[in-house]
Design a protein around this motif. Structure first.
Motif, PDB file in Angstrom:
ATOM      1  N   LYS A   5      68.743  27.966  27.429  1.00 57.94           N
ATOM      2  CA  LYS A   5      68.168  28.126  28.755  1.00 57.94           C
ATOM      3  C   LYS A   5      69.208  27.817  29.827  1.00 57.94           C
ATOM      4  O   LYS A   5      69.349  28.546  30.803  1.00 57.94           O
ATOM      5  CB  LYS A   5      66.949  27.221  28.899  1.00 57.94           C
ATOM      6  CG  LYS A   5      66.206  27.416  30.179  1.00 57.94           C
ATOM      7  CD  LYS A   5      64.967  26.547  30.233  1.00 57.94           C
ATOM      8  CE  LYS A   5      64.237  26.759  31.531  1.00 57.94           C
ATOM      9  NZ  LYS A   5      63.091  25.906  31.702  1.00 57.94           N
ATOM     10  N   VAL A   6      69.952  26.738  29.636  1.00 58.50           N
ATOM     11  CA  VAL A   6      70.996  26.350  30.587  1.00 58.50           C
ATOM     12  C   VAL A   6      72.074  27.417  30.622  1.00 58.50           C
ATOM     13  O   VAL A   6      72.560  27.809  31.695  1.00 58.50           O
ATOM     14  CB  VAL A   6      71.588  24.965  30.225  1.00 58.50           C
ATOM     15  CG1 VAL A   6      72.813  24.652  31.056  1.00 58.50           C
ATOM     16  CG2 VAL A   6      70.534  23.884  30.376  1.00 58.50           C
ATOM     17  N   THR A   7      72.430  27.932  29.461  1.00 54.75           N
ATOM     18  CA  THR A   7      73.451  28.977  29.387  1.00 54.75           C
ATOM     19  C   THR A   7      72.974  30.226  30.100  1.00 54.75           C
ATOM     20  O   THR A   7      73.719  30.854  30.851  1.00 54.75           O
ATOM     21  CB  THR A   7      73.786  29.299  27.923  1.00 54.75           C
ATOM     22  OG1 THR A   7      74.192  28.113  27.260  1.00 54.75           O
ATOM     23  CG2 THR A   7      74.883  30.334  27.813  1.00 54.75           C
ATOM     24  N   ARG A   8      71.724  30.590  29.886  1.00 53.48           N
ATOM     25  CA  ARG A   8      71.164  31.766  30.533  1.00 53.48           C
ATOM     26  C   ARG A   8      71.142  31.577  32.051  1.00 53.48           C
ATOM     27  O   ARG A   8      71.486  32.468  32.814  1.00 53.48           O
ATOM     28  CB  ARG A   8      69.741  32.020  30.002  1.00 53.48           C
ATOM     29  CG  ARG A   8      69.344  33.461  30.119  1.00 53.48           C
ATOM     30  CD  ARG A   8      68.015  33.803  29.449  1.00 53.48           C
ATOM     31  NE  ARG A   8      67.834  33.233  28.135  1.00 53.48           N
ATOM     32  CZ  ARG A   8      66.793  32.501  27.747  1.00 53.48           C
ATOM     33  NH1 ARG A   8      65.792  32.284  28.568  1.00 53.48           N
ATOM     34  NH2 ARG A   8      66.721  32.016  26.530  1.00 53.48           N
ATOM     35  N   GLU A   9      70.735  30.381  32.518  1.00 53.33           N
ATOM     36  CA  GLU A   9      70.699  30.091  33.953  1.00 53.33           C
ATOM     37  C   GLU A   9      72.110  30.163  34.543  1.00 53.33           C
ATOM     38  O   GLU A   9      72.318  30.694  35.639  1.00 53.33           O
ATOM     39  CB  GLU A   9      70.086  28.713  34.209  1.00 53.33           C
ATOM     40  CG  GLU A   9      68.597  28.669  33.991  1.00 53.33           C
ATOM     41  CD  GLU A   9      68.036  27.260  34.122  1.00 53.33           C
ATOM     42  OE1 GLU A   9      68.814  26.294  34.376  1.00 53.33           O
ATOM     43  OE2 GLU A   9      66.808  27.105  33.976  1.00 53.33           O
ATOM     44  N   ASN A  10      73.065  29.608  33.788  1.00 51.99           N
ATOM     45  CA  ASN A  10      74.454  29.649  34.254  1.00 51.99           C
ATOM     46  C   ASN A  10      74.976  31.080  34.305  1.00 51.99           C
ATOM     47  O   ASN A  10      75.689  31.464  35.230  1.00 51.99           O
ATOM     48  CB  ASN A  10      75.359  28.785  33.371  1.00 51.99           C
ATOM     49  CG  ASN A  10      75.195  27.305  33.657  1.00 51.99           C
ATOM     50  OD1 ASN A  10      74.711  26.933  34.724  1.00 51.99           O
ATOM     51  ND2 ASN A  10      75.566  26.465  32.702  1.00 51.99           N
ATOM     52  N   ASP A  11      74.598  31.868  33.283  1.00 46.72           N
ATOM     53  CA  ASP A  11      75.002  33.275  33.268  1.00 46.72           C
ATOM     54  C   ASP A  11      74.395  34.020  34.463  1.00 46.72           C
ATOM     55  O   ASP A  11      75.065  34.813  35.133  1.00 46.72           O
ATOM     56  CB  ASP A  11      74.579  33.955  31.967  1.00 46.72           C
ATOM     57  CG  ASP A  11      75.432  33.543  30.773  1.00 46.72           C
ATOM     58  OD1 ASP A  11      76.513  32.936  31.017  1.00 46.72           O
ATOM     59  OD2 ASP A  11      75.030  33.836  29.633  1.00 46.72           O
ATOM     60  N   ASP A  12      73.110  33.752  34.731  1.00 49.33           N
ATOM     61  CA  ASP A  12      72.446  34.392  35.879  1.00 49.33           C
ATOM     62  C   ASP A  12      73.114  33.984  37.191  1.00 49.33           C
ATOM     63  O   ASP A  12      73.353  34.815  38.079  1.00 49.33           O
ATOM     64  CB  ASP A  12      70.950  34.010  35.920  1.00 49.33           C
ATOM     65  CG  ASP A  12      70.143  34.681  34.811  1.00 49.33           C
ATOM     66  OD1 ASP A  12      70.675  35.638  34.192  1.00 49.33           O
ATOM     67  OD2 ASP A  12      68.994  34.250  34.578  1.00 49.33           O
ATOM     68  N   ARG A  13      73.405  32.706  37.315  1.00 56.33           N
ATOM     69  CA  ARG A  13      74.066  32.215  38.523  1.00 56.33           C
ATOM     70  C   ARG A  13      75.455  32.826  38.681  1.00 56.33           C
ATOM     71  O   ARG A  13      75.857  33.248  39.758  1.00 56.33           O
ATOM     72  CB  ARG A  13      74.180  30.688  38.467  1.00 56.33           C
ATOM     73  CG  ARG A  13      73.738  30.066  39.762  1.00 56.33           C
ATOM     74  CD  ARG A  13      73.878  28.572  39.812  1.00 56.33           C
ATOM     75  NE  ARG A  13      73.029  27.911  38.841  1.00 56.33           N
ATOM     76  CZ  ARG A  13      73.260  26.724  38.335  1.00 56.33           C
ATOM     77  NH1 ARG A  13      74.322  26.042  38.697  1.00 56.33           N
ATOM     78  NH2 ARG A  13      72.448  26.178  37.466  1.00 56.33           N
ATOM     79  N   MET A  18      79.028  36.661  41.242  1.00 57.66           N
ATOM     80  CA  MET A  18      79.952  37.790  41.134  1.00 57.66           C
ATOM     81  C   MET A  18      79.498  38.942  42.030  1.00 57.66           C
ATOM     82  O   MET A  18      80.315  39.602  42.683  1.00 57.66           O
ATOM     83  CB  MET A  18      80.062  38.250  39.677  1.00 57.66           C
ATOM     84  CG  MET A  18      80.849  37.265  38.809  1.00 57.66           C
ATOM     85  SD  MET A  18      80.791  37.595  37.020  1.00 57.66           S
ATOM     86  CE  MET A  18      81.287  39.252  36.866  1.00 57.66           C
ATOM     87  N   GLU A  19      78.174  39.167  42.091  1.00 58.95           N
ATOM     88  CA  GLU A  19      77.647  40.211  42.975  1.00 58.95           C
ATOM     89  C   GLU A  19      77.929  39.861  44.435  1.00 58.95           C
ATOM     90  O   GLU A  19      78.322  40.720  45.236  1.00 58.95           O
ATOM     91  CB  GLU A  19      76.140  40.394  42.748  1.00 58.95           C
ATOM     92  CG  GLU A  19      75.811  41.062  41.421  1.00 58.95           C
ATOM     93  CD  GLU A  19      74.311  41.073  41.129  1.00 58.95           C
ATOM     94  OE1 GLU A  19      73.523  40.445  41.877  1.00 58.95           O
ATOM     95  OE2 GLU A  19      73.927  41.708  40.126  1.00 58.95           O
ATOM     96  N   ASP A  23      80.167  41.927  47.147  1.00 59.93           N
ATOM     97  CA  ASP A  23      79.685  42.292  48.488  1.00 59.93           C
ATOM     98  C   ASP A  23      80.638  41.765  49.565  1.00 59.93           C
ATOM     99  O   ASP A  23      80.940  42.470  50.545  1.00 59.93           O
ATOM    100  CB  ASP A  23      78.277  41.739  48.731  1.00 59.93           C
ATOM    101  CG  ASP A  23      77.210  42.466  47.919  1.00 59.93           C
ATOM    102  OD1 ASP A  23      77.503  43.575  47.418  1.00 59.93           O
ATOM    103  OD2 ASP A  23      76.088  41.930  47.805  1.00 59.93           O
ATOM    104  N   LEU A  24      81.101  40.541  49.374  1.00 59.34           N
ATOM    105  CA  LEU A  24      82.027  39.949  50.343  1.00 59.34           C
ATOM    106  C   LEU A  24      83.352  40.718  50.379  1.00 59.34           C
ATOM    107  O   LEU A  24      83.936  40.918  51.454  1.00 59.34           O
ATOM    108  CB  LEU A  24      82.280  38.476  50.019  1.00 59.34           C
ATOM    109  CG  LEU A  24      81.123  37.524  50.319  1.00 59.34           C
ATOM    110  CD1 LEU A  24      81.433  36.122  49.804  1.00 59.34           C
ATOM    111  CD2 LEU A  24      80.824  37.488  51.814  1.00 59.34           C
ATOM    112  N   LYS A  25      83.813  41.161  49.217  1.00 57.50           N
ATOM    113  CA  LYS A  25      85.053  41.946  49.165  1.00 57.50           C
ATOM    114  C   LYS A  25      84.888  43.253  49.935  1.00 57.50           C
ATOM    115  O   LYS A  25      85.765  43.672  50.672  1.00 57.50           O
ATOM    116  CB  LYS A  25      85.461  42.228  47.716  1.00 57.50           C
ATOM    117  CG  LYS A  25      86.074  41.053  47.007  1.00 57.50           C
ATOM    118  CD  LYS A  25      86.466  41.422  45.575  1.00 57.50           C
ATOM    119  CE  LYS A  25      87.082  40.252  44.830  1.00 57.50           C
ATOM    120  NZ  LYS A  25      87.452  40.608  43.455  1.00 57.50           N
ATOM    121  N   LYS A  26      83.718  43.907  49.764  1.00 59.81           N
ATOM    122  CA  LYS A  26      83.452  45.150  50.486  1.00 59.81           C
ATOM    123  C   LYS A  26      83.411  44.901  51.992  1.00 59.81           C
ATOM    124  O   LYS A  26      83.980  45.658  52.778  1.00 59.81           O
ATOM    125  CB  LYS A  26      82.131  45.771  50.015  1.00 59.81           C
ATOM    126  CG  LYS A  26      82.181  46.366  48.638  1.00 59.81           C
ATOM    127  CD  LYS A  26      80.818  46.900  48.223  1.00 59.81           C
ATOM    128  CE  LYS A  26      80.835  47.395  46.785  1.00 59.81           C
ATOM    129  NZ  LYS A  26      79.491  47.810  46.342  1.00 59.81           N
TER     130      LYS A  26
END
Length: 133
Positions: A5-13, A18-19, A23-26
């Motif tokens: 669960k922690v790994t999944r939350e970290n992956d989601d975060r 990254m998204e 967006d900031l790069k654009k």
């Protein structure tokens, strides 16, 4: 399970970050392009302004030279009288408009108006002391 669960939350975060980074790069890229355009426009306006300043300075030099030549054609006595009035008044010469001195807005007598119209000598406003024309 908790670890997953922690790994999944970290992956989601991480994915969300990254998204956001993408967006900031654009946004950064678009703002950089806007800055380049603004700099180009600024430089064009600056050059145009400098050219206009050069033209104005040339015209000012020409006018000052013409002023100097005209001043040489005026008697020193008249220039001295003009300078004397100019020490007291910012605008030493005034027009007679509708029977009034344009300097002080006071009525000018008919006799003074006639004297000005004869163009024989300098005539001064009886109220403010300006040279009337």
């Amino acid at each position: 399970m908790r670890c997953e669960k922690v790994t999944r939350e970290n992956d989601d975060r991480a994915l969300k970050l990254m998204e956001e980074l993408e967006d900031l790069k654009k946004t950064l890229s678009a703002e950089k392009q806007e800055i380049v355009i603004m700099k180009r426009e600024y430089n064009q306006k600056r050059l145009k302004t400098l050219e206009e300043i050069d033209k104005i300075n040339l015209e000012l030099e020409r006018v000052n030279e013409e002023k100097k030549q005209l001043k040489n054609n005026i008697s020193s006595e008249l220039l001295d009288k003009y300078e004397k009035v100019k020490k007291q008044k910012k605008e030493p010469v005034a027009f007679i408009l509708n029977g009034k001195c344009s300097g002080c807005r006071m009525d000018v007598s008919v006799m003074v108006i006639r004297e000005v119209n004869r163009h024989e000598s300098l005539v001064y406003c009886e109220s403010c002391g300006r040279i009337l024309i």
